[in-house]
Structures are given as structure tokens and as C-alpha cells.
Design an enzyme around this catalytic site. Structure first.
Site, PDB file in Angstrom:
ATOM      1  N   GLY A  22       0.667  -1.342   0.107  1.00  0.00           N
ATOM      2  CA  GLY A  22       0.219  -0.351   0.026  1.00  0.00           C
ATOM      3  C   GLY A  22       0.776   1.229  -0.285  1.00  0.00           C
ATOM      4  O   GLY A  22       1.943   0.497   0.374  1.00  0.00           O
TER       5      GLY A  22
ATOM      6  N   GLY B 256       2.901   3.440   1.209  1.00  0.00           N
ATOM      7  CA  GLY B 256       3.379   3.746   2.892  1.00  0.00           C
ATOM      8  C   GLY B 256       4.246   5.332   2.715  1.00  0.00           C
ATOM      9  O   GLY B 256       4.109   5.805   3.708  1.00  0.00           O
TER      10      GLY B 256
ATOM     11  N   LYS C 257       4.310  12.549  -2.450  1.00  0.00           N
ATOM     12  CA  LYS C 257       4.767  11.151  -1.821  1.00  0.00           C
ATOM     13  C   LYS C 257       5.977  11.893  -0.831  1.00  0.00           C
ATOM     14  O   LYS C 257       6.507  12.974  -1.258  1.00  0.00           O
ATOM     15  CB  LYS C 257       5.499  10.158  -2.995  1.00  0.00           C
ATOM     16  CG  LYS C 257       6.558   9.425  -2.901  1.00  0.00           C
ATOM     17  CD  LYS C 257       6.639   9.396  -3.689  1.00  0.00           C
ATOM     18  CE  LYS C 257       7.584   7.311  -4.337  1.00  0.00           C
ATOM     19  NZ  LYS C 257       8.843   7.234  -5.262  1.00  0.00           N
TER      20      LYS C 257
ATOM     21  N   ASP D  94       3.831  -4.324  -7.741  1.00  0.00           N
ATOM     22  CA  ASP D  94       3.272  -3.194  -7.279  1.00  0.00           C
ATOM     23  C   ASP D  94       3.559  -2.273  -7.721  1.00  0.00           C
ATOM     24  O   ASP D  94       3.399  -1.081  -7.496  1.00  0.00           O
ATOM     25  CB  ASP D  94       3.630  -3.249  -5.721  1.00  0.00           C
ATOM     26  CG  ASP D  94       4.753  -3.269  -5.211  1.00  0.00           C
ATOM     27  OD1 ASP D  94       5.918  -4.455  -6.019  1.00  0.00           O
ATOM     28  OD2 ASP D  94       5.456  -2.227  -4.259  1.00  0.00           O
TER      29      ASP D  94
ATOM     30  N   ASP E 259       6.799   5.030 -10.408  1.00  0.00           N
ATOM     31  CA  ASP E 259       7.175   4.750  -9.328  1.00  0.00           C
ATOM     32  C   ASP E 259       9.202   4.786  -9.355  1.00  0.00           C
ATOM     33  O   ASP E 259       9.609   3.338  -9.842  1.00  0.00           O
ATOM     34  CB  ASP E 259       6.654   3.837  -8.618  1.00  0.00           C
ATOM     35  CG  ASP E 259       5.783   3.640  -7.362  1.00  0.00           C
ATOM     36  OD1 ASP E 259       5.394   4.353  -7.572  1.00  0.00           O
ATOM     37  OD2 ASP E 259       5.556   3.085  -7.000  1.00  0.00           O
TER      38      ASP E 259
HETATM   39  P1  AMP Z   1       8.973   1.104  -3.329  1.00  0.00           P
HETATM   40  O1  AMP Z   1       9.880   0.035  -4.290  1.00  0.00           O
HETATM   41  O2  AMP Z   1       9.510   2.633  -3.570  1.00  0.00           O
HETATM   42  O3  AMP Z   1       7.851   1.477  -4.634  1.00  0.00           O
HETATM   43  O4  AMP Z   1       8.315   0.953  -2.083  1.00  0.00           O
HETATM   44  C1  AMP Z   1       7.140   0.055  -1.730  1.00  0.00           C
HETATM   45  C2  AMP Z   1       6.485  -0.666  -0.518  1.00  0.00           C
HETATM   46  O5  AMP Z   1       7.407   0.218   0.421  1.00  0.00           O
HETATM   47  C3  AMP Z   1       5.882   1.083  -1.205  1.00  0.00           C
HETATM   48  O6  AMP Z   1       4.143   0.036  -0.504  1.00  0.00           O
HETATM   49  C4  AMP Z   1       5.989   2.008  -0.426  1.00  0.00           C
HETATM   50  O7  AMP Z   1       4.845   2.882  -0.173  1.00  0.00           O
HETATM   51  C5  AMP Z   1       6.568   1.416   0.700  1.00  0.00           C
HETATM   52  N1  AMP Z   1       8.050   2.579   1.155  1.00  0.00           N
HETATM   53  C6  AMP Z   1       8.847   2.905   0.326  1.00  0.00           C
HETATM   54  N2  AMP Z   1       9.554   3.953   1.457  1.00  0.00           N
HETATM   55  C7  AMP Z   1       8.398   4.292   2.304  1.00  0.00           C
HETATM   56  C8  AMP Z   1       9.223   5.551   3.291  1.00  0.00           C
HETATM   57  N3  AMP Z   1       9.662   5.618   3.989  1.00  0.00           N
HETATM   58  N4  AMP Z   1       8.435   5.054   4.313  1.00  0.00           N
HETATM   59  C9  AMP Z   1       7.026   4.042   4.185  1.00  0.00           C
HETATM   60  N5  AMP Z   1       6.587   3.158   3.151  1.00  0.00           N
HETATM   61  C10 AMP Z   1       7.627   2.866   1.883  1.00  0.00           C
HETATM   62 MG    MG Z   2       6.007   1.543  -5.345  1.00  0.00          MG
END
Ligand code: AMP
Ligand code: MG
Length: 479
Positions: free
Chosen positions: A89, A91, A107, A246, A256
């Protein structure tokens, strides 16, 4: 239109509450504007000077909330590095709703129900990278999310070192991912999965609404869009770096942006993600990974669509859908207008040649765009020019079959093969300056991103071969 006239819709919130979490963005300390993107602003009817309004920074920081905005984070799941990651989800992304069909989200606006122990923040470097690269991809003609603006702050973050937090406002016609479908499939919420399919069809594939076979046709179109997207990535030399399901858009966009890279020297095996030790997401693997990801999507849709029909379509991806999309992209890059049986051989031979030659990917195609039979300009680019002699023989005889004049071909190729792409060392330079409070290079790169095919004499140095010490910069996911 000014900021206070923006009118938001929140269709996603009409879905069941399991699809999202209502959030409250947590503002950053002492926010300031790093950059504003007037092209993205015009997509939602915003005035070009709206960034001068202090409410713009406040909008990105979540302290100014236009009427009808209800912030929420979207729930999804996904396979990360081939493993089912359970519930993921947004995050750190907070959605505001949509304006003129563009779903806006910030973001880095703090924790949500889906943060999983992480801080909900984004650091300045990765935020500047996403902001600039999404715009560059758009002007290269590659489907992508966009970005309206970026703010920095004094809020400190702990990463490999202490960093300052930033927020990018991103926009997309849809933020639904393959992983959104996977969530409802793996949690056996089949009614909700169906509601999601109906939602996505209505919003993003409206021509299928009411069609009795709409779910299968939807799957077909997702697959076809994905094939085209990946063919474009391969053609331009874009490495995504984290092709987890995702991060796969249900409408075939690049989304992303994380540890991505544009190729420096052509290299099928180049891995831009430092944490990807096995090279799962290497440049040359991207078409196969897209197939794997589409297979995961087909599994997630198994309660809606006959699996044999989906498998047949997946087979078609490998047999002809992806290869044809790739041939189309490459023929355009090579200035070939007519279709010939053996074009794939010419392309395969070129790719082998590039791999052996140690040659800058972007510079090679730009130089080839001016090819007039004189091979020296290409030989001079390659560390190993020998393999080019043979390939250029093939290319010469193939060009003879074309009906366009040399000049027409060159003009078309110069509009296909960019002069400027945003390489990691350029982005890194802009980041280093921005961290010192100098945003001039961010603006310069935004300008270059807007003009990839133009000759920009004052920025000629950005079109040069990547300096040896800056080649193949790799990055990690978390920033
Ligand atoms: P990503 O690989 O950047 O697409 O992130 C994978 C997952 O980790 C997604 O669900 C993001 O929302 C979550 N995520 C990445 N970095 C953070 C962060 N600093 N705080 C909270 N969630 C994160
Ligand atoms: Mg992502």
C-alpha cells in the site's frame, strides 16, 4: 485557474473502505519550493504563475487543503523480487483526489496504515530524481506519471546518512497497480476484486464498459500496453530497477521511479539497483520480467477470467506481441519505414554489436541518425569499433530497400533518437547543488527534459559520453 478554484473528485473513495485508508498528511518543517512544473500544471488547468502563490508550497505540504480534498492512501499488494509481499500500500504517498482525470498525490507526506515501520518520508535526492525523470520520459514519448512540483524542508531523515525530507506532487490518470488486484485475490476478496475491475474499466478502459467479455479484453489491453511500454524502455535505454508487481501500472505507464538509470554504454546486463544482487531487474531482463509480472496479474484475475484464455494471450506476448512492439520501436530508431522479414535479424545483430563495442547508447543512435555512409563518426564513438563494420554492411543494404531519401530518414531519426537524456550523473549533480540550496541545475535539467530532440548549444556538454568515472552509477531503493 488559481489554486483555490481547483475542484477535486474522489471516485476511489466510493469503493469499499478496504481499498484505502483515510490519512492526514504530516507537514514538513520550514518547507520551500524546489521546482514547479508549468507543463504539468496546464494539464489540470492551473495558471503558470500559481507557484508564486504561497498556497502552492502549502498544497504540497498538506497544510493547504482545497475544498473537496480528502486525503487517502491506497491499499495494494505485490510480488517483490518474486516473493509475495503480503499487504503493501501507499506507505508514504497521500492521494488528494483527481482534477480533470489526473489523480494527484504527494509522496513523502508521512506515515500511513501501510508504512510498515518505515517513516513515510522521501529524501531530497530520490524526490528530485522522480520529479525530473518522469518529465523527461513524457517528452521522450514514453507513457508515464507526471509531477507538478517539489518542495524541500528542514525535516531530517535517517537514511545512509542524515538527509532532508522532500515532497513531490505526482499526477497520474490512475495509480492502480497489478498489485492492487493481487491484494484482493490473495486475501480472497473476490467481490472486491470484481469491483476493482469494474472501477478500472470504467475509469481507464471506458470503451469496454458494458462489453460481455470486458474482463478478458481488459487483460488483453493491459498486456498490450505493457508490451509497448517495455519496448519503448528498451529502445530508449531506460532501466526501471524495481519492476515489482506493485510498481506495474494497470494502464501501462512508467510509475514509481526509484533507482532507475538511463544506459551509459550499452550493456544488456546492466543492473541499476544496488540491492538487486541477482540482476533480476537488469536492463536486458525487463521484457521477461514484464511477462512474469503479467503472469502474476493473470493469476490475480483467475476468479474473473478463464485462465486458459489468459495463458494463450501470455504465450502471444512472447511469440509476437512483445517482439513486434520491439521491432516497431527499433525500426523507428533505425529510420526504417518499410517492414521486412529479416528486420529482427538486423536488430539482433545490432544489439550484439553494441554489447561488444562499449559504446554510449544514446550517442550511438544520435550519431547513426546522421549516417550518410561515412562510418568514421560511429567508429570514433566505440571503444571497440571492429564489430560495427559488419553491421553497417547489413544496414547499408537494408537502407537500399527504403523509399525515403537519406535526408528524410535523417530528419525522422533525429526526432526519434534523443540528443539529451537524463543520466544519473547529471541528476546527481543537480541533487548535490540542490542540497546546498542551489536549484539552478534542477531547472536546467527540467529544460533539457522538455527538449530531448533539440540542439541546445549552451547545453552541448550534457549530450557527451558519460565521463568514465560517472558511468553505471547504481542506487538503492530506500531513499
Ligand atoms: P517502492 O519500492 O519505493 O515502490 O516501495 C515499496 C513499498 O514500500 C511501497 O508500499 C512504499 O509505499 C513503501 N515505502 C517505501 N519507502 C517508504 C518509507 N520511507 N516510508 C513508508 N513506506 C515506504
Ligand atoms: Mg512502489
Amino acid at each position: 485557474m488559481t489554486l483555490n478554484n481547483l475542484s477535486f473528485e474522489n471516485t476511489y473513495l466510493s469503493l469499499d473502505s478496504e481499498f484505502y485508508d483515510i490519512t492526514n498528511p504530516i507537514p514538513l518543517d520550514d518547507p520551500y519550493l524546489i521546482s514547479f512544473n508549468p507543463n504539468a500544471a496546464s494539464l489540470i488547468g492551473l495558471d503558470k504563475n500559481c507557484a508564486e502563490d504561497p498556497s502552492f508550497v502549502a498544497l504540497l505540504n498538506g497544510t493547504y487543503r482545497p475544498k473537496d480534498v480528502r486525503h487517502f492512501a491506497m491499499c495494494y499488494s505485490g510480488h517483490q523480487f518474486s516473493h509475495n509481499a503480503g499487504r503493501l500500500g501507499d506507505g508514504r504517498a497521500h492521494n488528494l483526489g483527481s482534477v480533470d482525470g489526473w489523480h494527484l498525490q504527494t509522496k513523502g507526506s508521512g506515515e500511513t496504515r501501510y508504512s510498515r515501520m518505515a517513516d513515510g518520508r522521501a529524501a531530497i535526492p530520490s524526490s528530485i530524481r522522480e520529479y525530473l525523470m518522469s518529465e523527461a520520459m513524457h517528452h521522450l514519448g514514453i507513457p508515464t506519471s507526471r509531477a507538478l512540483g517539489i518542495i524541500g524542508s528542514q525535516t531530517k531523515l535517517l537514511r545512509n546518512r542524515i538527509e532532508r525530507a522532500a515532497i513531490v506532487m505526482r499526477m497520474s490518470p490512475s495509480w492502480v497497480r497489478f498489485g492492487t488486484f493481487e491484494y484482493f485475490h490473495y486475501f480472497k476478496e473476490y467481490d472486491k476484486l470484481k469491483a476493482l475491475a469494474e472501477y478500472v474499466i470504467q475509469e481507464s478502459y471506458p470503451h469496454l464498459t458494458g462489453d460481455e467479455d470486458r474482463y478478458f479484453k481488459f487483460f488483453e489491453e493491459v498486456l498490450e500496453r505493457t508490451a509497448k511500454l517495455i519496448a519503448q524502455w528498451q529502445g530508449i535505454g531506460f532501466c526501471h530497477g524495481v519492476m515489482n508487481t506493485d510498481n506495474m501500472s494497470i494502464i501501462g505507464l512508467t510509475i514509481d521511479y526509484g533507482p532507475f538509470a538511463m544506459l551509459d554504454d550499452f550493456d544488456f546486463g546492466f543492473v541499476c539497483n544496488k540491492t538487486d544482487l541477482a540482476g533480476r531487474y537488469a536492463y536486458g531482463e525487463q521484457p521477461n520480467i514484464a511477462y512474469w509480472n503479467l503472469t502474476m496479474l493473470s493469476k490475480a484475475l483467475a476468479s474473473l477470467i478463464d485462465t486458459k484464455r489468459m495463458q494463450k494471450k501470455l504465450d502471444d506476448y512472447g511469440d509476437h506481441i512483445y517482439p513486434n512492439a520491439y521491432i516497431d520501436v527499433m525500426c523507428q530508431k533505425l529510420g526504417l519505414q518499410l517492414k521486412q522479414e529479416d528486420d529482427m535479424q538486423l536488430i539482433t545483430s545490432l544489439v550484439g554489436t553494441l554489447q561488444d563495442a562499449y559504446i554510449d547508447h544514446t550517442l550511438f543512435f544520435r550519431t547513426l541518425s546522421r549516417y550518410n555512409g561515412d562510418r568514421m563518426p560511429i567508429f570514433e564513438l566505440a571503444m571497440n569499433p571492429v564489430p560495427f563494420d559488419k553491421w553497417l554492411d547489413l544496414y547499408d543494404s537494408r537502407l537500399k530497400k527504403e523509399s525515403r531519401t537519406q535526408r528524410e530518414r535523417q530528419e525522422a531519426m533525429l526526432q526519434t533518437n534523443p540528443k539529451y537524456v537524463l543520466k544519473n550523473h547529471m541528476l546527481q549533480h543537480a541533487i548535490t547543488l540542490a542540497e546546498r540550496g542551489d536549484f539552478s541545475m534542477v531547472e536546467t535539467l527540467l529544460h533539457i527534459a522538455n527538449h530531448p530532440y533539440d540542439e541546445l548549444p549552451e547545453f552541448e556538454h550534457f549530450a557527451a559520453e558519460t565521463p568514465e568515472e560517472h558511468k553505471n552509477i547504481t542506487l538503492s531503493c530506500s531513499s
